[in-house]
Motif scaffolding. Structure first.
Motif, PDB file in Angstrom:
ATOM      1  N   UNK A  78      18.250  17.500  39.520  1.00  0.00           N
ATOM      2  CA  UNK A  78      17.369  16.338  39.640  1.00  0.00           C
ATOM      3  C   UNK A  78      18.133  15.034  39.497  1.00  0.00           C
ATOM      4  N   UNK A  81      19.643  14.318  42.788  1.00  0.00           N
ATOM      5  CA  UNK A  81      18.688  13.788  43.762  1.00  0.00           C
ATOM      6  C   UNK A  81      18.287  12.362  43.418  1.00  0.00           C
ATOM      7  N   UNK A  85      19.464   8.084  44.860  1.00  0.00           N
ATOM      8  CA  UNK A  85      18.289   7.475  45.498  1.00  0.00           C
ATOM      9  C   UNK A  85      17.913   6.175  44.806  1.00  0.00           C
ATOM     10  N   UNK A  88      20.330   3.601  45.821  1.00  0.00           N
ATOM     11  CA  UNK A  88      20.022   3.186  47.179  1.00  0.00           C
ATOM     12  C   UNK A  88      18.824   2.233  47.197  1.00  0.00           C
ATOM     13  N   UNK A  89      17.808   2.554  46.380  1.00  0.00           N
ATOM     14  CA  UNK A  89      16.608   1.708  46.357  1.00  0.00           C
ATOM     15  C   UNK A  89      16.953   0.306  45.862  1.00  0.00           C
TER      16      UNK A  89
ATOM     17  N   UNK B 135      14.936   7.249  53.126  1.00  0.00           N
ATOM     18  CA  UNK B 135      15.545   8.079  52.081  1.00  0.00           C
ATOM     19  C   UNK B 135      14.664   8.093  50.843  1.00  0.00           C
ATOM     20  N   UNK B 136      14.247   6.905  50.414  1.00  0.00           N
ATOM     21  CA  UNK B 136      13.445   6.814  49.193  1.00  0.00           C
ATOM     22  C   UNK B 136      12.143   7.579  49.365  1.00  0.00           C
ATOM     23  N   UNK B 139      12.847  11.513  49.384  1.00  0.00           N
ATOM     24  CA  UNK B 139      13.278  12.048  48.082  1.00  0.00           C
ATOM     25  C   UNK B 139      12.113  12.014  47.101  1.00  0.00           C
ATOM     26  N   UNK B 143      10.352  14.993  45.017  1.00  0.00           N
ATOM     27  CA  UNK B 143      10.511  14.998  43.559  1.00  0.00           C
ATOM     28  C   UNK B 143       9.163  15.005  42.843  1.00  0.00           C
ATOM     29  N   UNK B 146       7.554  18.198  41.390  1.00  0.00           N
ATOM     30  CA  UNK B 146       8.283  18.749  40.246  1.00  0.00           C
ATOM     31  C   UNK B 146       8.045  17.901  39.005  1.00  0.00           C
ATOM     32  N   UNK B 153       3.865  21.005  32.026  1.00  0.00           N
ATOM     33  CA  UNK B 153       4.623  21.835  31.083  1.00  0.00           C
ATOM     34  C   UNK B 153       4.741  21.135  29.735  1.00  0.00           C
TER      35      UNK B 153
END
Lengths: 109, 276
Positions: A78, A81, A85, A88-89, B135-136, B139, B143, B146, B153
């Motif tokens: 994670x 990932x 990102x 980049x943002x 991209x943002x 992704x 994400x 999860x 959880x």
């Protein structure tokens, strides 16, 4: 013994990456170039440190330790990932806001 | 005047430093805090509630009233933000913009004008609309599920590890806020509308208080979860554990709903349009 050496190697190299990232964050001349070490080196540093920790707690090999190791590796996935990102943002937002990139010869910003 | 302020600040600071000398040393077993209730909680938690995590049992069971009113405070914060910021949407005030999803063309409809094209292919946009970053967007789309799973959880696993309703609710709320930041507010509103987020926070408080009231109805004191043994399997001790779980679910819902609600009101200044 060999395991301890591998763990120590992972942790030390990870910390070197972290140190490089911090140094770059402090020393690079402008916004975009400062985000470059922040995004890349911290990701690699956290990967190596967490890998070292996962290997360290893996022995004695039981189901519990394997699961903990997998959870640690999941954190790495994670971070891999999310961290680039996020960088980049931030860069994207800076570019859209009209911040000019630094060129050779410009003063430090 | 400045000197006077400085003198006052210095005196108060010196007084505070002097007062800290009277504190018990760090980790002192004879300090008042660790003499009365703390050891009792730590020693009896597993015996009385079957919850290994003493923090959760103190928060949800022994100090249940405190937590209930904390949840109510969160709900009040959401309501206060709503009452202060929300502006009722006025129909057809000024020109509107619609963007064709496939081609990216934007149409401007004059005041009082009607759009005769199939609205499914169009989305309403504002003048400050900016294209989403590929991209943002991708992704975050992968994400968010999860993140939400992890939030559930954390709520459910508060009995055994650090976590619980507040933390899990914050994670769940943050996932919706991430959707809103990575796409825009309208996308988040399509997923979790104003009414749903506004409903989540009182429902969460209601679940908490309702669990307490249920104990009252079953003949015990308010928030005395032993009473739930009549309804749930596992005897009075497990009933306390289950009662804590019920309450944590309520807290999680309240925190999630309120976070999303406050964010929507703040980000769009109460107009619920493009926002951030």
């Amino acid at each position: 013994m060999v395991i301890d050496l591998i763990v120590a190697f992972c942790l030390v190299v990870g910390l070197i990456f972290f140190a490089g990232g911090t140094l770059g964050l402090l020393r690079f001349p402008d916004f975009y170039s400062r985000l470059h070490p922040a995004g890349k080196l911290d990701t690699m540093g956290s990967f190596l440190v967490l890998l070292g920790l996962a290997i360290h707690q893996l022995f004695p090999l039981t189901l519990g330790t394997v699961l903990t190791g997998l959870k640690l590796m999941l954190i790495v996935v994670f971070v891999f990932l999310a961290s680039p990102t996020a960088t980049h943002a931030i860069v994207d937002a800076g570019f859209r806001a009209g911040l000019e990139p630094w060129r050779k010869g410009d003063p430090r910003r | 005047m400045k000197t006077l302020g400085l003198i006052i600040v210095g005196l108060v600071g010196a007084g505070l430093v002097y007062a800290t000398i009277d504190f018990p040393p760090f980790g002192d077993p004879k300090s008042p805090a660790s003499l009365h209730v703390s050891p009792r909680y730590l020693e009896k938690t597993v015996e009385e509630t079957a919850v290994p995590n003493a923090v959760t049992s103190v928060l949800g069971d022994y100090r249940g009233f405190d937590t209930m009113f904390e949840t109510t405070v969160i709900f009040c914060a959401g309501v206060a933000c709503f009452l202060l910021l929300r502006i009722p949407r006025r129909r057809s005030s000024g020109p509107r913009q619609y963007r064709h999803r496939l081609t990216g063309l934007t149409f401007r409809i004059k005041e009082g004008g009607e759009i005769f094209l199939p609205l499914r292919e169009f989305e309403p946009v504002d003048s400050i609309w900016t294209p989403h970053d590929f991209i943002i967007e991708k992704v975050c789309r992968y994400l968010i599920p999860f993140i939400q799973l992890f939030g559930l959880y954390v709520i459910a696993h508060g009995h055994h590890s650090p976590g619980g309703g507040f933390q899990g609710g914050v994670i769940l709320g943050a996932s919706i806020i991430l959707l809103s930041v990575s796409h825009n507010l309208r996308t988040a509103l399509n997923r979790m509308g104003e009414k749903i987020s506004a409903l989540f926070s009182p429902v969460g408080v209601f679940i908490f208080a309702g669990t307490g009231a249920l104990c009252l109805v079953l003949g015990y004191r308010f928030l005395d979860y032993q009473a739930l043994a009549a309804l749930l399997p596992g005897g009075p001790i497990m009933a306390r554990s289950h009662g804590i779980l019920l309450v944590e679910v309520g807290v999680g819902m309240a925190v999630m709903g309120t976070m999303v609600w406050i964010f929507k009101n703040l980000a769009s200044r109460g107009r619920y349009d493009e926002g951030l």
